[in-house]
Every structure is written in structure tokens, then in C-alpha cells.
Scaffold this active site. Structure first.
Site, PDB file in Angstrom:
ATOM      1  N   ASP A 194       1.026  -1.224   0.086  1.00  0.00           N
ATOM      2  CA  ASP A 194       0.019   0.180  -0.143  1.00  0.00           C
ATOM      3  C   ASP A 194       0.945   1.051   0.053  1.00  0.00           C
ATOM      4  O   ASP A 194       1.927   1.145   0.234  1.00  0.00           O
ATOM      5  CB  ASP A 194      -0.785  -0.101   1.444  1.00  0.00           C
ATOM      6  CG  ASP A 194      -1.622   1.124   1.312  1.00  0.00           C
ATOM      7  OD1 ASP A 194      -2.171   1.754   0.537  1.00  0.00           O
ATOM      8  OD2 ASP A 194      -1.414   1.958   2.599  1.00  0.00           O
ATOM      9  N   ASP A 210      -0.070   5.057   0.797  1.00  0.00           N
ATOM     10  CA  ASP A 210      -0.149   6.069   1.851  1.00  0.00           C
ATOM     11  C   ASP A 210      -0.252   5.151   3.182  1.00  0.00           C
ATOM     12  O   ASP A 210      -1.126   4.625   3.397  1.00  0.00           O
ATOM     13  CB  ASP A 210      -1.341   6.946   1.565  1.00  0.00           C
ATOM     14  CG  ASP A 210      -1.043   7.760   0.396  1.00  0.00           C
ATOM     15  OD1 ASP A 210      -0.138   7.998  -0.161  1.00  0.00           O
ATOM     16  OD2 ASP A 210      -2.211   7.823  -0.501  1.00  0.00           O
ATOM     17  N   ASP A 212      -1.788  -0.471   5.969  1.00  0.00           N
ATOM     18  CA  ASP A 212      -1.895  -0.180   7.104  1.00  0.00           C
ATOM     19  C   ASP A 212      -3.210  -0.027   7.787  1.00  0.00           C
ATOM     20  O   ASP A 212      -3.676   0.356   8.718  1.00  0.00           O
ATOM     21  CB  ASP A 212      -1.253   1.433   7.142  1.00  0.00           C
ATOM     22  CG  ASP A 212      -2.182   2.392   6.350  1.00  0.00           C
ATOM     23  OD1 ASP A 212      -2.694   1.945   5.332  1.00  0.00           O
ATOM     24  OD2 ASP A 212      -2.227   3.474   6.734  1.00  0.00           O
TER      25      ASP A 212
END
Ligand SMILES: [Zn+2]
Length: 557
Positions: free
Chosen positions: A41, A43, A155
Site C-alpha cells: 500500500d 499512503d 496499514d
């Protein structure tokens, strides 16, 4: 009555069902490793999250990112970024600005082999915005591999959800914005990106032997002595041992016998209960133990590999094996084994059971041969034809029961799920053992077909193999689905860790309350009034999960 029975098998010619056979058609004889690629991922995972950032000057890598990524590159893993960028749909930045940001990311973190971007918003209903699995499928395709050979690091829950829905592994690296329930539901959590990378590399390495066996193994005795699911998840490790031995004899318990019959690589089965493993043991019978030791000695094994779960001890059996004259014994043991083990292997908590067992096989000198994916497999010749009266393939199997009631779906919830699935156009088959007929009849009355008591484990495997999805708790049929490459909606009671016992390397959506008070209790019957981990499952979420898994109500997939 004799407690030990044996069956001869001709395993070398056995054909197998395999998830990989369906998924990996284009990948020629892949190396027997867990992962080809790591998907990241963007960001909050690779770079600090600056909402809707279109400015390359604002790109800040997370601490340790460059070195961690370079470790993956050095290990031969390919890297891709998989990122939701709904700012494109919302007009917050342009495609050109985004490409400038990505160029800056590569300037700081090195080259990625692929960039996969979802430009849509939630309202667009696309199949690529995480937690939909589209980006994971696309990344795997672009990297020349399959989702099951990918691990995704992200995240938030959307990242892990997308990975699982594609059959990839997912590592959650929480940040302050990660919700507690997302952390609870994740099967694999790491403290930061470097720690995630270290564990990916450790697991990859752990299934490779550092040295081959010092002496050739003619006969290997392998042991897995509990329930059907336990035996099924040990299958890859048993195949690894079989690849390095001329003959494999499996010692299993009565609860695991039906599953043992389905495993490729096994030449002969000895069935005997072990009172230190069985969940409802009879008293220890000294005569039975002596005769078991004699029987095991007669196998003539030149190596024994004793597979256990993390809460079981291999040591009592190791003593019997020593008494039987076996002098190369390998097992996982945190308890001090003295001279009972020649190879004392240790595994950190949280590793999937199939990999945990594969790492023990590796410690004993064995690995899967190239081309044999580390997935669950069944002997095709041990699975009977599917009964004609269950209809064409493409149905959904709902299996509400479990040998442990703490892991079963409450009948009233299962009943509402059947109703919701039927309303959504799914054909539903309700399966269960002979002692679950009352439940399956009641559940199926809501709009499904009752197959309760109709099948043994092999017959159930046949029905599961032609399903478009299986809705099931943490119990044996979930692993039958994994072995057939059939997607799973996992109604997973958190009594044991999902990361260890969740369906392995198969598209999965997890439902249920992962933070319920039964978490990690290993309780066989639910210790909490109302069975809250599963009683709150919304039938609509099961319908949505099937949509995420691309299982349509028309019977296709
Ligand atoms: Zn999209």
C-alpha cells in the site's frame, strides 16, 4: 479390538486436487517458495499519509522504508504498489500530478516493478478499490505470478481485506488511524514496515532446509494426531517429507483418520489415539502404549517427524519412539526435550499452521519439490464422484456445525444466512455430519437443500470441490475448500488465532467479531453467553462477501 490399522496406498500415481492448478495455469513449474512478490500500500505504509497529495515535495518515506525494500529486492522478490487514489475521481489532483508523486517515491525508495492504482470512489462500485481484490489480481498478473504467491503490506483493514479476498497473505502495519477492530481481525500484524519485511523474509526462509538430510531417508514416520482440520493443514509438510523419503507412514488419531485418507504422499496409515493429544481422552492404557511402541518400531523408520499444534507436546510420543528404537526424531518443542529429540525446532506464534509444519519438515531436511505449491491438496482418487442429485456445480455450501461448538455458527444465524443467500439468487446446500441432522434440517428449511448426514469427509470434499464458495466456521470443511481452491466466507470464532487457522492460500472474507471475549481461549464450547463472536454476523454481510469474492447468484464465479 485392535486400535491400529493400516492401509496400503499407491501414492506415486495419485492425482490431486489443487488450488494452484486452477489459479496458476500460466506459471510454469514455480520454485517452491511461499512468495514471489510483495505488494505495498502507498499512503501510511510506504510514505507518510498526506491526504490527496498531488505534490512531489510532500513525499516522506516511513522510517526504514528504503532499506527494507532493498532487502526484499536483494532476496529476489518483485515489488508492486497497490493504492486507492479516490482523489482522482474526486478531482483533488490530476493523473499527471499523481505520476509526479510516484516518480518522487521511486527516487526516494527505488524502482517498483508495477504500480496499480484504483482511481475510483466507493460510490463507483468498481472491483479494484480495496477491500475489493481487483488490484491484487492485477498486480499478480503484471508480475507474472498468482495472488497466493503474493503478500500485501498495508496499514488499514481495506488492505488486508483485499489481500485475503484474492487469496494473498496480508500483513497489517497499524498506524494511529488504524481502527482497533481492524487490528483484531488481521491474521498477521507487524509493528512497522521493516518488521513486516523481516518476518516475510524469515517465513520465506523457514520453509527451505538449510542442509539436506545427512543420510538418505528410506522410511519416514510422520505424525499428526488430532482432528480432520489439523491433518489437512499438515498436508503440505507431509508432501515435503514424501519428496525426500522413499516411503511415508502416517500415525494419526481416530478423529483425523478420514482426513489422513485424503492426503497425497502417504503410503501407509497407522491409526491410534494418543491420550496426551486427544481432546476427550480415555485413561492411559499401559498395554496399549507398549503395543503402539512395538508397532511403531516395526515400521522401520529411519526418521520420525512429529507434527503438533502450538499447545500440544510432542515429547510423550518422542519417548515412545525412542523406546521403539527410532534415532532421528524431529519436533517443535518449546519445552526442554532433553535427549528425546534430535531436531528441536521452534516457531514464533502466529505462523499459519501449514507453514509452521513446513518449517519443521525443512528443519528435518525436507522441502516441497519445485512445481508443488505450498497449498493444501487432496488425492483425487480418494474423493468419490459428487452425488448427481445435488445439481450442477456453482452452488454455495453452508456448513453451520463444528466438532467444537464454540466454533459453530449459531443455527438461528445460519438460518437467516440461508434465507439471505436464497433471496440473492444463490443455490445453497447445507452440509453437516450425522449428528448435526436436526440443525441442518432446520437451517436448510429457510431456502436451501439439506445434505445433513449424507456425506462422510471424502463425500463432503467432492461436494465442496464443485461449490462456487463455502460459508463455514473454523472447522475441517474450510480446509477442504482451501484444498479445492474454493473461496471461503469464514465465520471465524476467535478462540484460536486467525493467522494460524484461517483458510490457507484461498480467497477468503472473514466475518464475525474478532475481538469477542472468547478470543484466544481455545475453548471448545463458547465461554461467553450468547456466542457473541458469531451471533452478530449480519446475513447481508455474507451476501456482500460473496460479491467481493466474485461469486454471483446466478451460479457462476
Ligand atoms: Zn477501482
Amino acid at each position: 479390538m485392535r486400535q491400529d490399522q493400516e492401509d496400503p496406498y499407491q501414492r506415486r500415481s495419485a492425482q490431486v486436487y489443487a488450488a494452484a492448478d486452477r489459479a496458476a495455469g500460466s506459471v510454469a513449474s514455480p520454485r517452491a517458495v511461499l512468495y514471489d512478490a510483495v505488494l505495498l500500500d502507498r499512503d501510511g505504509t510506504l510514505i507518510e499519509d498526506v491526504p490527496y497529495n498531488g505534490d512531489p515535495e510532500k513525499v516522506r518515506p516511513v522510517p526504514g522504508a528504503r532499506a527494507a525494500l532493498d532487502r526484499l529486492r536483494a532476496a529476489g522478490l518483485r515489488l508492486a504498489v497497490v493504492t486507492n487514489q479516490s482523489g482522482l475521481a474526486r478531482g483533488y489532483f490530476t493523473g499527471e500530478q499523481m505520476r509526479a508523486v510516484h516518480a518522487r517515491v521511486e527516487e526516494l525508495l527505488g524502482r517498483f516493478d508495477a504500480w496499480l492504482v484504483c482511481p475510483h470512489d466507493d460510490a463507483d462500485g468498481c472491483d479494484c478499490r480495496k477491500p475489493a481484490p481487483g488490484l491484487v489480481y492485477a498486480a499478480a498478473r503484471e508480475l507474472g505470478t498468482t495472488p497466493s504467491r503474493c503478500v500485501l503490506v498495508g496499514d488499514i483493514g481495506r488492505d488486508v481485506g483485499a489481500a485475503m479476498a484474492a487469496g494473498a497473505a496480508g500483513v497489517l502495519v497499524p498506524t494511529p488511524v488504524t481502527r482497533p477492530e481492524e487490528v483484531a481481525a488481521a491474521g498477521w500484524v507487524a509493528t512497522d514496515l521493516p518488521a513486516a519485511v523481516a518476518e516475510i523474509l524469515r517465513r520465506q526462509q523457514a520453509v527451505q532446509p538449510s542442509t539436506p538430510p545427512t543420510e538418505p531417508v528410506r522410511t519416514a514416520l510422520v505424525v499428526r494426531s488430532d482432528s480432520a482440520g489439523d491433518v489437512l493443514v499438515t498436508g503440505p509438510a507431509i508432501r515435503a517429507v514424501a519428496a525426500g523419503a522413499e516411503r511415508v507412514v502416517l500415525l494419526c488419531g481416530p478423529r483425523g483418520r478420514a482426513a489422513a485418507n485424503l492426503l497425497p504422499g502417504v503410503d501407509e496409515i497407522i491409526e491410534h489415539p494418543l491420550p496426551w493429544i486427544d481432546p476427550a481422552p480415555g485413561p492411559v492404557d499401559p498395554e496399549a502404549m507398549r503395543s503402539l511402541s512395538t508397532r511403531l518400531g516395526a515400521v522401520g523408520a529411519d526418521q520420525a517427524v512429529v507434527f503438533t499444534s502450538f499447545h500440544q507436546s510432542a515429547l510423550p510420543l518422542a519417548l515412545l519412539l525412542r523406546m521403539a528404537g527410532i534415532n532421528r526424531i524431529a519436533a517443535i518443542s518449546d519445552d526442554y526435550p532433553g535427549s528425546l529429540l534430535d531436531i528441536r525446532h521452534r516457531v514464533p506464534a502466529g505462523v499459519p499452521e501449514p507453514e509452521r509444519a513446513l518449517s519443521l519438515a525443512a528443519a528435518a531436511g525436507h522441502r516441497l519439490p519445485d512445481g508443488d505449491e505450498p497449498v493444501l491438496r487432496l488425492r483425487r482418487d480418494a474423493v468419490p464422484p459428487r452425488p448427481a442429485d445435488v445439481g450442477d456445480p456453482g452452488y454455495v455450501v453452508l456448513h453451520p456445525g463444528s466438532a467444537a461448538s464454540s466454533r459453530a455458527c449459531p443455527p438461528e444465524v445460519a438460518t437467516r444466512i440461508v434465507g439471505a443467500l436464497a433471496d440473492a439468487g444463490h443455490r445453497v446446500l447445507v452440509t453437516g455430519g450425522p449428528d448435526e441432522r436436526a440443525v441442518t434440517a432446520r437451517v436448510a428449511a429457510a431456502g436451501g437443500t439439506d445434505l445433513g448426514g449424507r456425506t462422510d469427509l471424502a463425500g463432503l470434499a467432492a461436494i465442496v470441490a464443485d461449490a462456487s464458495a463455502v460459508v463455514v466456521g473454523n472447522t475441517g470443511p474450510a480446509h477442504l475448500a482451501a484444498a479445492a481452491g474454493v473461496p471461503v466466507v469464514s465465520l471465524f470464532a476467535p478462540t484460536v488465532p486467525f493467522g494460524q487457522w484461517g483458510p490457507y492460500r484461498v480467497p477468503t472474507v472473514r466475518l464475525g467479531d474478532a475481538a469477542a471475549p472468547c478470543r484466544d481461549t481455545r475453548a471448545a464450547s463458547c465461554p461467553v453467553p450468547g456466542h457473541p463472536c458469531l451471533s452478530g454476523v449480519d446475513p447481508g454481510d455474507v451476501v456482500n462477501a460473496l460479491r467481493t469474492l466474485a461469486v454471483s447468484g446466478g451460479g457462476g464465479r
